[in-house]
Structures are given as structure tokens and as C-alpha cells.
Design a protein around this motif. Structure first.
Motif, PDB file in Angstrom:
ATOM      1  N   SER A 223       0.838  -1.193   0.000  1.00 17.69           N
ATOM      2  CA  SER A 223       0.000   0.000   0.000  1.00 17.69           C
ATOM      3  C   SER A 223       0.878   1.250   0.000  1.00 17.69           C
ATOM      4  O   SER A 223       1.969   1.259   0.565  1.00 17.69           O
ATOM      5  N   VAL A 224       0.363   2.307  -0.613  1.00 18.45           N
ATOM      6  CA  VAL A 224       1.106   3.571  -0.690  1.00 18.45           C
ATOM      7  C   VAL A 224       0.302   4.686  -0.025  1.00 18.45           C
ATOM      8  O   VAL A 224      -0.881   4.878  -0.331  1.00 18.45           O
ATOM      9  N   ALA A 225       0.937   5.395   0.889  1.00 14.55           N
ATOM     10  CA  ALA A 225       0.401   6.644   1.428  1.00 14.55           C
ATOM     11  C   ALA A 225       1.167   7.774   0.754  1.00 14.55           C
ATOM     12  O   ALA A 225       2.401   7.732   0.679  1.00 14.55           O
ATOM     13  N   VAL A 226       0.469   8.761   0.248  1.00  9.03           N
ATOM     14  CA  VAL A 226       1.101   9.870  -0.451  1.00  9.03           C
ATOM     15  C   VAL A 226       1.035  11.116   0.430  1.00  9.03           C
ATOM     16  O   VAL A 226      -0.040  11.477   0.933  1.00  9.03           O
ATOM     17  N   ALA A 227       2.177  11.748   0.635  1.00 10.72           N
ATOM     18  CA  ALA A 227       2.248  12.964   1.459  1.00 10.72           C
ATOM     19  C   ALA A 227       2.763  14.128   0.618  1.00 10.72           C
ATOM     20  O   ALA A 227       3.297  13.934  -0.468  1.00 10.72           O
ATOM     21  N   ALA A 228       2.586  15.324   1.132  1.00  5.63           N
ATOM     22  CA  ALA A 228       3.069  16.556   0.494  1.00  5.63           C
ATOM     23  C   ALA A 228       2.470  16.751  -0.894  1.00  5.63           C
ATOM     24  O   ALA A 228       3.157  17.167  -1.828  1.00  5.63           O
ATOM     25  N   VAL A 229       1.174  16.489  -1.033  1.00 10.99           N
ATOM     26  CA  VAL A 229       0.532  16.613  -2.355  1.00 10.99           C
ATOM     27  C   VAL A 229       0.405  18.066  -2.801  1.00 10.99           C
ATOM     28  O   VAL A 229       0.189  18.334  -3.989  1.00 10.99           O
ATOM     29  N   PHE A 230       0.547  19.016  -1.878  1.00 12.73           N
ATOM     30  CA  PHE A 230       0.485  20.427  -2.251  1.00 12.73           C
ATOM     31  C   PHE A 230       1.857  20.967  -2.655  1.00 12.73           C
ATOM     32  O   PHE A 230       2.014  22.173  -2.871  1.00 12.73           O
ATOM     33  N   ALA A 231       2.857  20.069  -2.747  1.00 11.97           N
ATOM     34  CA  ALA A 231       4.213  20.452  -3.180  1.00 11.97           C
ATOM     35  C   ALA A 231       4.785  21.571  -2.311  1.00 11.97           C
ATOM     36  O   ALA A 231       5.441  22.477  -2.808  1.00 11.97           O
ATOM     37  N   ARG A 239      -5.318  29.687  -6.652  1.00 14.35           N
ATOM     38  CA  ARG A 239      -4.340  30.317  -7.548  1.00 14.35           C
ATOM     39  C   ARG A 239      -3.051  30.504  -6.757  1.00 14.35           C
ATOM     40  O   ARG A 239      -3.092  30.743  -5.546  1.00 14.35           O
ATOM     41  N   PRO A 240      -1.891  30.408  -7.395  1.00 16.15           N
ATOM     42  CA  PRO A 240      -0.644  30.635  -6.651  1.00 16.15           C
ATOM     43  C   PRO A 240      -0.612  32.025  -6.025  1.00 16.15           C
ATOM     44  O   PRO A 240      -0.934  33.019  -6.685  1.00 16.15           O
ATOM     45  N   ARG A 241      -0.259  32.078  -4.781  1.00 20.15           N
ATOM     46  CA  ARG A 241      -0.151  33.354  -4.090  1.00 20.15           C
ATOM     47  C   ARG A 241       1.247  33.932  -4.279  1.00 20.15           C
ATOM     48  O   ARG A 241       2.186  33.232  -4.641  1.00 20.15           O
ATOM     49  N   ALA A 242       1.381  35.221  -4.004  1.00 21.65           N
ATOM     50  CA  ALA A 242       2.706  35.855  -4.046  1.00 21.65           C
ATOM     51  C   ALA A 242       3.631  35.130  -3.080  1.00 21.65           C
ATOM     52  O   ALA A 242       3.262  34.849  -1.941  1.00 21.65           O
ATOM     53  N   GLY A 243       4.816  34.814  -3.549  1.00 24.83           N
ATOM     54  CA  GLY A 243       5.765  34.099  -2.710  1.00 24.83           C
ATOM     55  C   GLY A 243       5.472  32.625  -2.558  1.00 24.83           C
ATOM     56  O   GLY A 243       5.972  31.982  -1.626  1.00 24.83           O
ATOM     57  N   ALA A 244       4.669  32.065  -3.453  1.00 20.48           N
ATOM     58  CA  ALA A 244       4.315  30.638  -3.373  1.00 20.48           C
ATOM     59  C   ALA A 244       5.573  29.776  -3.359  1.00 20.48           C
ATOM     60  O   ALA A 244       6.566  30.084  -4.025  1.00 20.48           O
ATOM     61  N   THR A 245       5.529  28.697  -2.578  1.00 22.69           N
ATOM     62  CA  THR A 245       6.679  27.813  -2.457  1.00 22.69           C
ATOM     63  C   THR A 245       6.440  26.486  -3.165  1.00 22.69           C
ATOM     64  O   THR A 245       5.314  25.999  -3.266  1.00 22.69           O
ATOM     65  N   PHE A 246       7.532  25.919  -3.663  1.00 26.47           N
ATOM     66  CA  PHE A 246       7.521  24.608  -4.302  1.00 26.47           C
ATOM     67  C   PHE A 246       8.659  23.801  -3.696  1.00 26.47           C
ATOM     68  O   PHE A 246       9.817  24.202  -3.777  1.00 26.47           O
ATOM     69  N   GLU A 247       8.293  22.699  -3.035  1.00 25.49           N
ATOM     70  CA  GLU A 247       9.283  21.854  -2.370  1.00 25.49           C
ATOM     71  C   GLU A 247      10.205  22.675  -1.474  1.00 25.49           C
ATOM     72  O   GLU A 247      11.429  22.571  -1.521  1.00 25.49           O
ATOM     73  N   TYR A 248       9.565  23.549  -0.668  1.00 24.72           N
ATOM     74  CA  TYR A 248      10.217  24.276   0.422  1.00 24.72           C
ATOM     75  C   TYR A 248      11.132  25.406  -0.035  1.00 24.72           C
ATOM     76  O   TYR A 248      11.890  25.953   0.762  1.00 24.72           O
ATOM     77  N   SER A 249      11.046  25.791  -1.323  1.00 23.06           N
ATOM     78  CA  SER A 249      11.777  26.953  -1.823  1.00 23.06           C
ATOM     79  C   SER A 249      10.830  27.812  -2.656  1.00 23.06           C
ATOM     80  O   SER A 249       9.717  27.383  -2.980  1.00 23.06           O
ATOM     81  N   ALA A 250      11.257  29.006  -3.004  1.00 23.41           N
ATOM     82  CA  ALA A 250      10.429  29.875  -3.837  1.00 23.41           C
ATOM     83  C   ALA A 250      10.139  29.199  -5.173  1.00 23.41           C
ATOM     84  O   ALA A 250      11.052  28.680  -5.832  1.00 23.41           O
ATOM     85  N   ALA A 251       8.878  29.209  -5.583  1.00 24.32           N
ATOM     86  CA  ALA A 251       8.490  28.575  -6.845  1.00 24.32           C
ATOM     87  C   ALA A 251       9.012  29.388  -8.021  1.00 24.32           C
ATOM     88  O   ALA A 251       8.820  30.608  -8.066  1.00 24.32           O
ATOM     89  N   PRO A 252       9.669  28.748  -8.992  1.00 21.60           N
ATOM     90  CA  PRO A 252      10.153  29.489 -10.163  1.00 21.60           C
ATOM     91  C   PRO A 252       8.988  30.002 -11.008  1.00 21.60           C
ATOM     92  O   PRO A 252       7.908  29.399 -11.015  1.00 21.60           O
ATOM     93  N   PRO A 253       9.184  31.113 -11.737  1.00 19.63           N
ATOM     94  CA  PRO A 253       8.088  31.718 -12.502  1.00 19.63           C
ATOM     95  C   PRO A 253       7.416  30.756 -13.480  1.00 19.63           C
ATOM     96  O   PRO A 253       6.190  30.792 -13.639  1.00 19.63           O
ATOM     97  N   GLU A 254       8.188  29.881 -14.138  1.00 16.97           N
ATOM     98  CA  GLU A 254       7.581  28.968 -15.110  1.00 16.97           C
ATOM     99  C   GLU A 254       6.651  27.959 -14.431  1.00 16.97           C
ATOM    100  O   GLU A 254       5.643  27.538 -15.005  1.00 16.97           O
ATOM    101  N   LEU A 255       6.957  27.607 -13.183  1.00 18.41           N
ATOM    102  CA  LEU A 255       6.082  26.687 -12.453  1.00 18.41           C
ATOM    103  C   LEU A 255       4.812  27.408 -12.016  1.00 18.41           C
ATOM    104  O   LEU A 255       3.715  26.830 -12.058  1.00 18.41           O
ATOM    105  N   VAL A 256       4.954  28.643 -11.591  1.00 17.34           N
ATOM    106  CA  VAL A 256       3.779  29.439 -11.238  1.00 17.34           C
ATOM    107  C   VAL A 256       2.852  29.560 -12.450  1.00 17.34           C
ATOM    108  O   VAL A 256       1.624  29.401 -12.330  1.00 17.34           O
TER     109      VAL A 256
END
Length: 326
Positions: A223-231, A239-256
Motif C-alpha cells: 500500500s502507498v500513502a502519499v504525502a506533500a501533495v500540495f508540493a 491560484r498561486p499566491r505571491a511568494g508561493a513555495t515549491f518543495e520548500y523553496s520559492a516557486a520558479p516563474p515557469e512553475l507558477v
């Protein structure tokens, strides 16, 4: 829609689509107010959550203590409890008044410290200490926690110890919890674990687990439990907020920009990015549950409802056509 319980491991456990990951009870990033944290577990229970996950690492034991306090008056046979091994908690002889553990992301006094230990003795001590902090007479599932640099030690020490505990009936299931798929896949193939927890690697933005981990899990009945689905944040809002984070760092513009496009598709179909983020992994037959954190009762109530929202199949089709999945 997704409320049906699913098997969790081979020991007869079942879980609902949403579990509560209790890192926030260990003061992840910031201290939880004394009038807030005691209401989180009751709110989760009221929302129908029956799976609770913690670890000694979270707040150097504080999360286990607070989760145990929250569960104390709830019927033990009606919930599934998991914690982790690999870090033994000890008094910190170097503690100076006012020093905190924030360097490890937890806003707690540094009166205790972690010692990495994946040996059999380390596992047995960790379990004994966790039982005391949680104030329970049994733990259902134990995960080997983040053994990234300790693969051999985990294979030679931790996993055989957990197999022994399972065979003795002390625990129902065991596995590993990590932020990567490669080692988890090897553990699935090389041990007799029956649950893995995969963080950050099966999301709308990173479906890496689909390539090897999930097929291996299906093949071996894991069985698989999935965590951190919000990245770590960027998928937690409509919608991405100002200063949105991706994997604990600032999200790059292309990802936003990509998440904005996902939000456009969701909006056209009357759904939201957080609903998609939660329901995407639950669509895979190997996935038993999604583990979500929460800083406050209101947040866990909102999170628990994300699996119930109707999401038309056309959303997934359009996301694939637009190249927005993975």
C-alpha cells in the motif's frame, strides 16, 4: 465520492482517503498557539479522519506528545496510528537557554536532540520511547524514516527489527517514508514491507512515482500513502499566491505559470487546484490514502473535504491534452 475505506498494508488495517500528518503539532516552522493545537485532533476526528501519522523527528518528540494528548479520549480500535523509527530522541547536553530547534524547521526549545540510529537496538528503543510519548499501548504502523544515507543500516538493522515486531504481533504493518522513489522502490523489492509513504513524488507537478514505485507496489501488494501533495504550498490555494513555495523553496516563474494554467482548466470545470491535488494520487489503485498536514482546526476541516468534491473526468482529460500532468 472517495470516502470508501481502502486496505492499508496486509495486516487488516483500512484507512479513508485523508489522513492527518501531525508535523504541525511539533511546531513545524512556527509555534502553534496553546489555544489552537489542542483543537486540531478533535477537528480531524469530527471531519471523519481516522488515520494519524507522526514521527519522533517532528518537534523532537513534541508532535508525538501532543498527538497522544489529542487521541487520549478517543476509542483506540477506531483509528490507525503510525510513527517512525531512525531517529532516537535524547536530552541535549549542549542546550543553552533560549536555543531552539528551528534550524531543523521546528520552533521548540532545543532541550532534546536527535541521534540517527537504524540499528535493531535503535529501533526497539525508538518504539519504546514513542509509546511513552504517545501514551498508547500499541502503534499500528512503523515507518523507517528518511534512511537516504543509511540504506545499508536500514536493510541490515531496521527492517529485520520491524519484521520481528510484526511477526510477534506488536505492530500490524511496517514500511518506509521518504522524499524519493528510487530507494523506496528498492525497499519494496528487497524487503517484506507492506506500506510505503512517498512525499513530494506523486503530485500534479511531479508524478515520478508512476514510473517504478507504484508498479512495484502493485506487483508486491504494498500500500502507498502519499504525502506533500500540495508540493509544500503552490498547490494549496486556488491560484498561486505571491511568494508561493515549491518543495520548500520559492516557486520558479515557469512553475507558477503552469499552475495558473491548471487553475484555468479547473475553473472551467467547476473545481479547484487543491481538490485536484488531493484527488490526483487517489485515482491510482496502489494509493490507499493522502496524508495532509494542518496548522489549525479550520484548515483540517477544509482539507478533509477536498476528497469529497466532485471532479469530472473531463478535467483529467483536458489536463493531459494540454500537457499539464507531470
Amino acid at each position: 465520492m472517495l470516502r470508501t475505506s481502502r486496505p492499508f498494508g496486509r495486516g487488516g488495517l483500512t484507512v479513508g482517503p485523508i489522513g492527518y500528518g501531525a508535523a504541525a503539532l511539533g511546531n513545524l516552522y512556527a509555534a502553534r498557539p496553546e489555544d489552537v493545537w489542542p483543537r486540531i485532533v478533535p477537528a480531524a476526528w469530527q471531519a471523519g479522519i481516522r488515520y494519524f501519522d507522526t514521527a519522533p523527528h517532528y518537534g523532537v518528540g513534541l508532535s508525538e506528545e501532543r498527538l497522544g494528548a489529542g487521541l487520549r479520549d478517543l476509542p483506540r480500535d477506531e483509528y490507525v496510528l503510525s510513527t517512525k523509527v531512525g531517529r532516537v530522541i535524547e536530552p541535549n547536553p549542549d542546550y543553552r537557554p533560549g536555543e531552539t530547534d528551528i534550524a531543523n524547521l521546528f520552533d521548540v526549545p532545543a532541550t532534546r536532540r536527535r541521534r540517527r540510529d537504524y540499528s535493531r537496538d535503535g529501533v526497539l528503543r525508538s518504539v519504546e520511547d514513542s509509546l511513552a510519548r504517545l501514551g498508547v499501548d500499541r502503534i499500528d504502523v512503523l515507518f523507517v524514516h528518511d534512511p537516504d544515507e543509511f540504506e545499508r543500516e536500514a536493510l541490515e538493522g531496521a527492517f529485520p527489527a520491524l519484521e520481528e515486531l510484526r511477526s510477534q504481533g506488536v505492530i500490524r504493518s511496517y514500511g518506509a517514508g521518504m522524499n524519493q522513489t528510487g530507494m523506496l522502490t528498492r525497499f519494496i523489492r528487497e524487503t517484506d514491507l507492506d506500506i510505503v509513504m512517498c512525499a513530494n513524488r506523486y503530485t500534479l507537478l511531479d508524478p515520478a512515482a508512476e514510473h517504478k514505485l507504484l508498479p512495484a507496489a502493485q506487483e508486491r501488494g504494498v500500500s502507498v500513502a502519499v504525502a506533500a501533495v500540495f508540493a509544500s504550498g503552490i498547490l494549496a490555494t486556488e491560484r498561486p499566491r505571491a511568494g508561493a513555495t515549491f518543495e520548500y523553496s520559492a516557486a520558479p516563474p515557469e512553475l507558477v505559470a503552469r499552475v495558473e494554467r491548471i487553475a484555468d482548466v479547473a475553473e472551467r470545470h467547476g473545481t479547484t487546484v487543491p481538490e485536484l491535488a488531493v484527488q490526483f494520487p487517489l485515482r491510482h489503485p496502489a494509493v490507499s490514502t493522502v496524508v495532509l498536514g494542518a496548522d489549525a482546526p479550520e484548515q483540517i476541516e477544509r482539507n478533509a473535504a477536498l476528497a469529497d468534491a466532485p471532479v469530472p473526468e473531463a478535467v483529467w482529460e483536458e489536463l493531459r491534452e494540454e500537457g499539464l500532468l507531470g
